[in-house]
Write an enzyme that holds these catalytic residues in place. Structure first.
Site, PDB file in Angstrom:
ATOM      1  N   ASN A   1       5.513  -9.994 -15.728  1.00  0.00           N
ATOM      2  CA  ASN A   1       5.872  -8.918 -16.264  1.00  0.00           C
ATOM      3  C   ASN A   1       7.128  -8.598 -16.821  1.00  0.00           C
ATOM      4  OD1 ASN A   1       3.315  -8.239 -15.610  1.00  0.00           O
ATOM      5  ND2 ASN A   1       3.701  -5.817 -14.791  1.00  0.00           N
TER       6      ASN A   1
ATOM      7  N   ASP B   1       2.914  -1.040 -14.011  1.00  0.00           N
ATOM      8  CA  ASP B   1       1.828  -1.783 -13.423  1.00  0.00           C
ATOM      9  C   ASP B   1       0.391  -1.734 -14.005  1.00  0.00           C
ATOM     10  OD1 ASP B   1       3.377  -1.801 -11.184  1.00  0.00           O
ATOM     11  OD2 ASP B   1       2.693  -0.060 -10.249  1.00  0.00           O
TER      12      ASP B   1
ATOM     13  N   ALA C   1      -4.406  -2.283 -13.388  1.00  0.00           N
ATOM     14  CA  ALA C   1      -4.175  -3.197 -14.420  1.00  0.00           C
ATOM     15  C   ALA C   1      -5.140  -3.727 -15.111  1.00  0.00           C
ATOM     16  CB  ALA C   1      -3.488  -4.287 -13.442  1.00  0.00           C
TER      17      ALA C   1
ATOM     18  N   LYS D   1      13.522  -3.050  -9.647  1.00  0.00           N
ATOM     19  CA  LYS D   1      13.184  -2.748 -10.836  1.00  0.00           C
ATOM     20  C   LYS D   1      14.337  -2.329 -11.692  1.00  0.00           C
ATOM     21  CE  LYS D   1       9.705  -3.137 -13.616  1.00  0.00           C
ATOM     22  NZ  LYS D   1       8.321  -2.330 -13.394  1.00  0.00           N
TER      23      LYS D   1
ATOM     24  N   GLY E   1      -9.002  -2.470 -11.090  1.00  0.00           N
ATOM     25  CA  GLY E   1      -7.904  -1.444 -10.785  1.00  0.00           C
ATOM     26  C   GLY E   1      -7.414  -1.142 -12.128  1.00  0.00           C
TER      27      GLY E   1
ATOM     28  N   ASN F   1      -1.566 -12.782  -6.585  1.00  0.00           N
ATOM     29  CA  ASN F   1      -0.428 -13.261  -6.250  1.00  0.00           C
ATOM     30  C   ASN F   1      -0.271 -12.749  -4.638  1.00  0.00           C
ATOM     31  OD1 ASN F   1       1.472 -14.813  -7.390  1.00  0.00           O
ATOM     32  ND2 ASN F   1       2.072 -13.390  -8.618  1.00  0.00           N
TER      33      ASN F   1
ATOM     34  N   GLY G   1       0.964  -1.385  -0.011  1.00  0.00           N
ATOM     35  CA  GLY G   1       0.041  -0.062   0.120  1.00  0.00           C
ATOM     36  C   GLY G   1       0.804   1.219   0.018  1.00  0.00           C
TER      37      GLY G   1
ATOM     38  N   GLU H   1       5.968   3.509 -11.543  1.00  0.00           N
ATOM     39  CA  GLU H   1       5.964   2.311 -10.828  1.00  0.00           C
ATOM     40  C   GLU H   1       5.126   2.617  -9.547  1.00  0.00           C
ATOM     41  OE1 GLU H   1       7.011  -1.688 -10.889  1.00  0.00           O
ATOM     42  OE2 GLU H   1       7.294  -0.179 -12.177  1.00  0.00           O
TER      43      GLU H   1
END
Length: 759
Positions: A318, A163, A199, A95, A197, A286, A81, A137
C-alpha cells in the site's frame, strides 16, 4: 530474529530515546523576542484576520495544506482485531511516519474512543478544519463503509479509508499489467475473489471500473460463495453475490484470475491446475499467502504471481499508493478523492512498471536489471520516481474532474518540487540495507568484545545483512552475547589464543612473503598476527572473510595502518582515500577525502574524485562533483585554489564524460540559482551537486563532523576507496546504528567486487 528478541527490540524502538515515532517541529524562526511576537501575540492576529475574511487563506498562513489526520477507533488493527484506540496508537504513528518519509506529509494521529458510527462521524467532522485530508485506518467493516461514505459526502477535504482502497489501487495496476502479459482482456476475464471484507469489495469495485464484468466475479467468504439469499451478508457484499451455489474448486475451473484477501493456504495446487492458461494469482494474505509463492510457481510455470510479501516478486504494498495519492490531492487542495483520482494513480503505477528502471532500484534489490515481465508487474516501494509520477497524475485528475481548489500550470516545476521534497529522508540507507540482505557476506568485526560492536553484529545478523565473524576475547564475547540474548552460533576468534597458533603462523608466512624485501622478517610478521587488526586483515586477504570492520575503540590512524599495510590497492590505484556519505536535507551527499590524505596534490585530488565517482555509482546515483575551494574559477591565485583548478583540468582532459567542475565555493556549488546567475558556463549549471571534493583533510573532516552534529545528519563512513578488498573503519565511538550502516556498506562493497570478478 526470534519472537522474544523481536518483542524486546520493538518495545525498545518505540520507547527510546523518546516515546513514540513522530513529533512536532517548528518551521519558523523562534530565537528572538521579535520572532515570538510574530509567531504569537500580537503578530498572530494578522493571519487570523485574513483567514476570517476568506477561509481559503488558512492554506496560505497555516500548515493545514500539508497536514493529514490518521484516524482510527482501534476496532480492526492489523491482525490484532478490536484492541481499542490507545492500543492502535503505535500503528497510527507508524502510518504517519510512512506519510512523512515517502511523501513529506505531516500527520497528527487521532484515536477516537467510540464504536458508534454517528459519534465517530461527528468527531471527525468537528476536527476536520484542522486538516487538509483525512486518512481513515483500521476501522472494522461494515461500519467503515458507512463512515467513509458519509465523511466523503459531508466534508470538503479528501477522505480515504486506506484499508479499503490502498490494496485495490496497487493490485489494479498489477492486474492491468498481468492481463497484458497473459494476453487477456479485462472485459473477458473470469475472476474468483477469496475474501469478502472491505479490501476485497474495494478491489472488485475498482476492477469493474477498469473493465472487469461484475457478472464474471465470484466472491467467497469463510462460509463459501456469496449468495443473494444469504441474509447475513451486507448490501455491498450482495452486489457480488450469485444465485445458486458453487465451491471454490469449481469456481476456479477455467478461471483467469484469483484474488486472495483471506487466509493462508486457501488455494490448493489442484485448484491452480484447474485455472486457464497463464493464470493470474494475487495471493495477498500476510504473512502467509493463500498459496506459497514457490509452490505456485512449481505447480504452474505459466502463473503470473503477486503477494503481499517483500521477499517474493510483485509485492502489493500500500505504500506505493496512499502517500502519493494524498500528496497529489493536497497540492491542488482537492475537496475529495474521487474514483477518477484513484484510477489515475492506478494507470500511473501500471505505466511506471513498463519504463526503464533506475540503477538505484536495481542496486537496492540486488538485481542486474528489472524489466517489465512476469516477475516485475508493479514498481518497487524504493523506486524514487514514484514521488514525481503518481502525485501529478492524481492532481491532474482532480483538476480535470472539478474537485481541485488550486490549479497547477507548470507541471515540470511541480515535479521538480516533488523530487526536492524527498531530499531529507534516509531512503538511500534503506535501499543500501535491502541490497546487502540480497546476498549477505562474511564480515569480520575486529572488536566484537565491545558491547556496542556486538550489538551491531547482532542486528546485522538478525536482519540478514551479514554473517558476522567475531574477533576478540572469547569469554568476554560469550558473556556479552548472553547478556543481549544473542544466541546465534557464530565463529568467535581470539587471535591471541593457543588454538589460533597454526592460523597465525600461516597468516604470518603469507604476509612475510609479500613484505620480506620491505624490511619485515618472519618473526616480525608472526608477532604482528597476535594483533587483532592484522589478523582480521589477513582473514580477508586469505579469503576466509569477505569484509573487515574495525575502529570503534581506537583512533583512526592506528586502525587504518594495518589495513593499508596488509590489503593491497586495487588494480590501477595509486592513492587510497575515503568518502563519507551524509544524509542531508537536500539529499545524500558524498564528501571526500575525509580521513586519510592531509594535503593531496592536484593529481591526487583528480584520482580521489574518480574513485569517489565510482562509489557514488555503487549507490545507484549519478555523480555530480564540485571541486571545492575558497575561490571561484580563478578569482584567487594562491596555492589551494590553483591546486583545485589543476585537478579539474586533469579531470576534464582525462575523463571528459564526468560531470565535475571547480574550483568553486561551497555556496555556489549548492545553490543552483546563484551558480547559473554568476557562472553560466559551469558544467554544474542546472544540476544538483551530490559529491564534494575538498582541498585537504582538515576541511573535509571538519565539514562532515559539523554536519553530523549541528544538523543531526546521518553519516555513513569513512568509506575507504581504492583497496582490493572490502575493509572499512568505524569512527571512534560510532553508534550502533552507524556500525550497522557501515556493515551494509561493507557487504555491498564485497558484492560489487564479486560481481566484477565474475564478469
Amino acid at each position: 530474529m526470534n519472537k522474544d528478541s523481536l518483542r524486546k527490540e520493538a518495545l525498545k524502538y518505540h520507547a527510546e530515546p523518546v516515546p513514540g515515532k513522530i513529533q512536532v517541529v517548528p518551521t519558523k524562526k523562534y530565537s528572538s523576542q521579535r520572532d515570538l511576537a510574530l509567531a504569537y501575540s500580537p503578530g498572530v492576529a494578522e493571519p487570523c484576520l485574513e483567514i476570517a475574511k476568506d477561509v481559503n487563506n488558512v492554506y496560505k498562513y497555516t500548515a493545514k495544506g500539508n497536514l493529514v489526520a490518521v484516524i482510527s477507533n482501534g476496532t480492526a488493527v492489523l491482525g490484532l482485531g478490536d484492541i481499542g484506540p490507545e492500543a492502535s496508537k503505535p500503528v497510527m504513528e507508524g502510518k504517519g511516519l510512512l506519510f512523512k518519509i515517502f511523501a513529506d506529509i505531516d500527520v497528527f494521529d487521532i484515536e477516537v474512543d467510540t464504536t458508534d458510527v454517528e459519534k465517530f462521524i461527528e468527531t471527525v467532522k468537528n476536527i476536520a478544519p484542522t486538516f487538509g485530508g483525512i486518512n481513515l485506518e483500521d476501522i472494522k467493516a461494515p461500519e467503515s463503509f458507512e463512515i467513509e461514505r458519509r465523511l466523503k459526502e459531508e466534508l470538503n477535504i479528501p477522505v480515504m479509508h486506506d484499508d479499503q482502497h490502498g490494496t485495490a489501487i496497487i493490485s489494479a495496476a498489477a492486474l492491468i499489467n498481468a492481463a497484458e502479459l497473459a494476453g487477456k482482456k479485462l472485459e473477458d476475464v473470469k475472476m474468483v475473489v477469496s475474501g469478502a471484507g472491505s479490501a476485497a469489495i474495494a478491489c472488485a469495485k475498482l476492477y469493474v471500473a477498469f473493465g472487469v464484468k461484475q457478472e464474471n466475479i465470484k466472491m467467497f467468504n469463510s462460509k463459501g460463495v456469496l449468495k443473494k439469499n444469504d441474509e447475513r451478508i451486507s448490501d455491498l457484499q450482495r452486489e457480488f453475490a450469485i444465485d445458486g451455489d458453487i465451491s471454490l474448486t469449481d469456481a476456479l475451473k477455467g478461471a483467469d484470475v484469483f484474488i486472495g484477501l483471506s487466509t493462508a493456504d486457501v488455494l490448493k495446487p489442484e485448484m491452480l491446475l484447474g485455472m486457464s492458461e497463464n493464470p493470474i494469482v494475487f495471493a495477498m494474505a500476510n504473512p502467509k499467502p493463500e498459496i506459497d509463492y514457490n509452490l505456485a510457481v512449481a505447480t504452474r510455470k505459466d502463473v503470473i504471481m503477486a503477494t503481499g510479501r517483500s521477499d517474493y516478486p510483485n509485492q502489493v504494498n500500500n505504500v506505493l499508493g496512499f502517500p502519493y495519492i494524498f500528496r497529489g490531492a493536497l497540492d491542488v487542495r482537492a475537496t475529495k478523492i474521487n474514483e477518477e483520482m484513484k484510477m489515475a494513480a492506478v494507470v500511473a503505477l501500471a505505466k511506471l512498471a513498463k519504463e526503464p528502471v533506475p540503477e538505484q532500484v536495481n542496486i537496492a534489490y540486488g538485481e542486474t536489471k528489472f524489466t517489465f515481465g512476469r516477475e516485475y508487474i508493479i514498481p518497487k516501494p524504493f523506486d524514487p520516481r514514484l514521488i514525481s509520477v503518481v502525485p501529478p497524475a492524481v492532481a491532474k485528475a482532480a483538476i480535470e474532474t472539478g474537485v481541485a481548489d488550486a490549479v497547477i500550470t507548470d507541471w515540470d516545476k511541480y515535479k521538480s518540487e516533488l523530487e526536492v521534497r524527498m531530499g531529507s529522508d534516509n531512503k538511500l540507507v534503506r535501499m543500501l540495507i535491502n541490497r546487502a540482505k540480497v546476498e549477505p557476506k562474511r564480515v569480520v568485526y575486529a572488536e566484537a568484545d565491545h558491547l556496542d560492536v556486538l550489538k551491531a553484529a547482532q542486528i546485522a545478523y538478525e536482519e540478514g545483512i551479514a554473517i558476522p565473524i567475531l574477533l576478540g576475547d572469547k569469554e568476554t564475547i560469550l558473556d556479552l552475547k548472553k547478556s543481549i540474548e544473542f544466541t546465534a552460533d557464530l565463529e568467535i576468534i581470539d587471535p591471541k589464543s593457543e588454538e589460533q597458533k597454526e592460523r597465525r603462523e600461516a597468516f604470518a608466512k603469507a604476509y612475510w612473503s609479500t613484505r620480506q624485501r620491505k624490511g619485515i622478517t618472519l618473526y616480525d610478521a608472526t608477532k604482528l598476527m597476535i594483533e587483532r587488526n592484522y589478523f582480521a586483515a589477513m582473514l580477508v586477504n586469505q579469503g576466509e572473510a569477505d569484509a573487515l570492520l574495525t575502529g570503534f575503540s581506537r583512533n583512526y590512524p592506528t586502525v587504518v595502518k594495518p589495513i593499508l599495510e596488509l590489503i593491497p590497492k586495487a588494480a590501477g590505484v595509486t592513492k587510497v582515500a575515503t568518502t563519507n556519505l551524509m544524509m542531508t536535507k537536500r539529499g545524500p551527499m558524498f564528501l571526500a577525502d575525509t580521513a586519510i590524505n592531509p594535503d593531496p596534490s592536484a593529481e591526487d585530488l583528480a584520482k580521489i574524485a574518480v574513485m569517489t565517482e565510482k562509489t557514488v555509482r555503487m549507490f545507484g546515483m549519478e555523480p555530480v562533483i564540485a571541486m571545492l575551494s575558497h575561490a571561484n574559477f580563478g578569482s584567487a591565485a594562491n596555492a589551494s585554489p590553483a591546486k583545485m583548478k589543476e585537478a579539474v583540468r586533469i579531470l576534464h582532459e582525462q575523463h571528459p564524460d564526468m560531470v565535475v567542475d571547480g574550483e568553486i565555493q561551497m555556496d555556489f556549488a549548492l545553490n543552483k540559482e546563484m551558480l547559473k546567475a554568476k557562472f553560466p558556463f559551469s558544467k554544474l549549471v542546472d544540476k544538483t551537486v551530490n559529491t564534494l571534493v575538498f582541498p585537504n583533510l582538515d576541511s573535509a573532516n571538519i565539514t562532515y563532523k559539523m554536519l553530523k552534529e549541528l544538523n543531526k545528519s546521518t553519516s555513513i563512513g569513512p568509506i575507504i576507496l581504492g583497496l582490493d578488498k572490502a575493509a572499512h573503519v568505524f569512527q571512534l565511538g560510532a553508534s550502533v546504528d552507524e556500525m550497522v550502516n557501515m556493515t551494509a556498506v561493507a557487504v555491498v562493497d564485497a558484492q560489487v567486487r564479486d560481481n566484477r570478478k565474475k564478469k
